[in-house]
Write an enzyme that holds these catalytic residues in place. Structure first.
Site, PDB file in Angstrom:
ATOM      1  N   GLU A  16       4.531  -1.447 -12.675  1.00 36.76           N
ATOM      2  CA  GLU A  16       5.790  -1.711 -11.961  1.00 36.76           C
ATOM      3  C   GLU A  16       6.805  -2.425 -12.857  1.00 36.76           C
ATOM      4  O   GLU A  16       8.001  -2.160 -12.800  1.00 36.76           O
ATOM      5  CB  GLU A  16       5.495  -2.512 -10.691  1.00 36.76           C
ATOM      6  CG  GLU A  16       4.731  -1.654  -9.686  1.00 36.76           C
ATOM      7  CD  GLU A  16       4.256  -2.415  -8.464  1.00 36.76           C
ATOM      8  OE1 GLU A  16       3.449  -3.345  -8.638  1.00 36.76           O
ATOM      9  OE2 GLU A  16       4.692  -2.090  -7.351  1.00 36.76           O
ATOM     10  N   GLU A  30      -3.887   0.358  -6.051  1.00 35.65           N
ATOM     11  CA  GLU A  30      -3.792  -0.521  -4.877  1.00 35.65           C
ATOM     12  C   GLU A  30      -4.459   0.020  -3.619  1.00 35.65           C
ATOM     13  O   GLU A  30      -4.936  -0.754  -2.782  1.00 35.65           O
ATOM     14  CB  GLU A  30      -2.317  -0.842  -4.563  1.00 35.65           C
ATOM     15  CG  GLU A  30      -1.666  -1.832  -5.514  1.00 35.65           C
ATOM     16  CD  GLU A  30      -1.151  -1.206  -6.803  1.00 35.65           C
ATOM     17  OE1 GLU A  30      -1.408  -0.007  -7.020  1.00 35.65           O
ATOM     18  OE2 GLU A  30      -0.509  -1.913  -7.593  1.00 35.65           O
TER      19      GLU A  30
END
Lengths: 272, 80
Positions: A130, A150
């Site tokens: 990210e 995730e």
């Protein structure tokens, strides 16, 4: 903080240096630059320096000083232990606050009035990916590996990963990465358009510096204007992402997933 | 396509060189986590090396529970 400290700073988790119009932000928190509260505080300090009107740079390079990789993502141990030490309501509030702060930081890096380059190696997972996605260019060496694992914890990426990945690559790639949680190498990353340059092991920083030197030849205002035009920040989806993450985080399955990861004696806890 | 034996041999040679372990100390049925003394992050590093060497893509979930070179070779062989 003095202006000299803003120019050059050695933090606990990262350091930075402004020199000749180039900023280098180096990540150096062991074991693999996991992003927790200390990293966030350092990133906030860095963004204050970045916003300083006295600083004018044409390029920013973000890289890791650690052989294991660029960044293994959020500090899951801190997240789990933090959530265990307080009431569920307070834990949820803490997570929301953390996400809003990291979003502010990454939005600032995303929109920084300069060309930003993530020079990555090794593990570039979750929050690490990210951070790289907030940059304008990703230059990767052949050891780099990318993943959004995730879902295995019952979560989605929470640091702006989905909207930024959707901005850069096709939706089928987003689905593959998100829904399988699998990692892939630089060859694949370049094929799908995530990585702009692939270099030999240990050469990402050199290639990023070479690219930054080329950018220095361009008119600064033109480069900034072009960046604003071609790289919109998906604010609405970023806000939605925080809401979805917080909604999912409150589920018992997430606590169970975090506990399993933190307490894992498995030889392969990083393999989704 | 190389034979399964050749694939296995290449994996052992590559792992020995990468992790600086004498080749003769590695056997096909060894637990590579133990023999190479590596953790999960280094296993991903090995996976990347193998993918680059064989020019294949091997999803890491296929390696869940795989810890010996022979099984690893069989996973790679079907993608060559």
């Amino acid at each position: 903080m003095s202006s000299q400290q803003m120019l050059n700073h050695k933090g606990e988790t990262m350091s930075w240096e402004f020199r000749d119009g180039l900023i280098e932000l180096v990540l150096h928190r062991t074991p693999c630059n996991e992003i927790g509260s200390r990293s966030l505080a350092d990133l906030e300090l860095f963004c204050r320096a970045l916003e300083s009107p006295t600083q004018r740079a044409h390029a920013l390079i973000v890289y890791s000083d650690l052989k294991c990789g660029f960044c293994a993502g959020a500090d899951l141990r801190e997240l789990y232990e933090g959530s265990q030490s307080m009431a569920a309501e307070d834990a949820a509030k803490g997570v929301r606050d953390f996400l809003q702060r990291i979003h502010r930081v990454l939005n600032l890096i995303d929109a920084a009035p300069m060309t930003t380059i993530a020079a990555v190696n090794g593990v570039t997972f979750g929050g690490g990916l990210e951070l790289a996605l907030a940059c304008d260019l990703i230059i990767a060496d052949k050891t780099a590996r990318f993943a959004f694992p995730e879902l295995r914890l019952g979560l989605i990426p929470g640091f702006g990963g989905i909207p930024r990945l959707k901005r850069d690559v096709g939706n089928s790639v987003v689905r593959d990465l998100l829904l399988t949680g699998r990692s892939f190498n630089t060859t694949k990353a370049q094929q799908i358009g995530l990585v702009s340059q692939v270099v030999a092991e240990g050469e990402a920083l050199r290639a990023a510096r070479s690219t930054a030197a080329q950018l220095a030849k361009f008119d600064h205002q033109t480069a900034v204007t072009a960046k604003r035009f071609i790289k919109p920040i998906p604010h609405e989806e970023l806000t939605q992402e925080i809401e979805i993450f917080c909604e999912l985080f409150s589920r018992p399955a997430v606590q169970a997933g975090l506990k399993k990861f933190v307490e894992s004696k498995d030889a392969q806890p990083y393999l989704p | 396509m190389p034979t399964a034996e050749k694939t296995l041999h290449e994996i052992l040679t590559l792992a020995a060189a990468h992790f600086k372990v004498p080749r003769e100390k590695l056997s096909p049925d060894d637990d590579f986590f133990k023999t190479l003394g590596i953790d999960s992050l280094q296993a991903l590093d090995l996976l990347t090396k193998l993918e680059n060497h064989f020019r294949i893509e091997l999803p890491d979930y296929e390696l869940q529970g795989v810890s010996d070179f022979r099984t690893l070779a069989s996973k790679i062989q079907v993608r060559l």
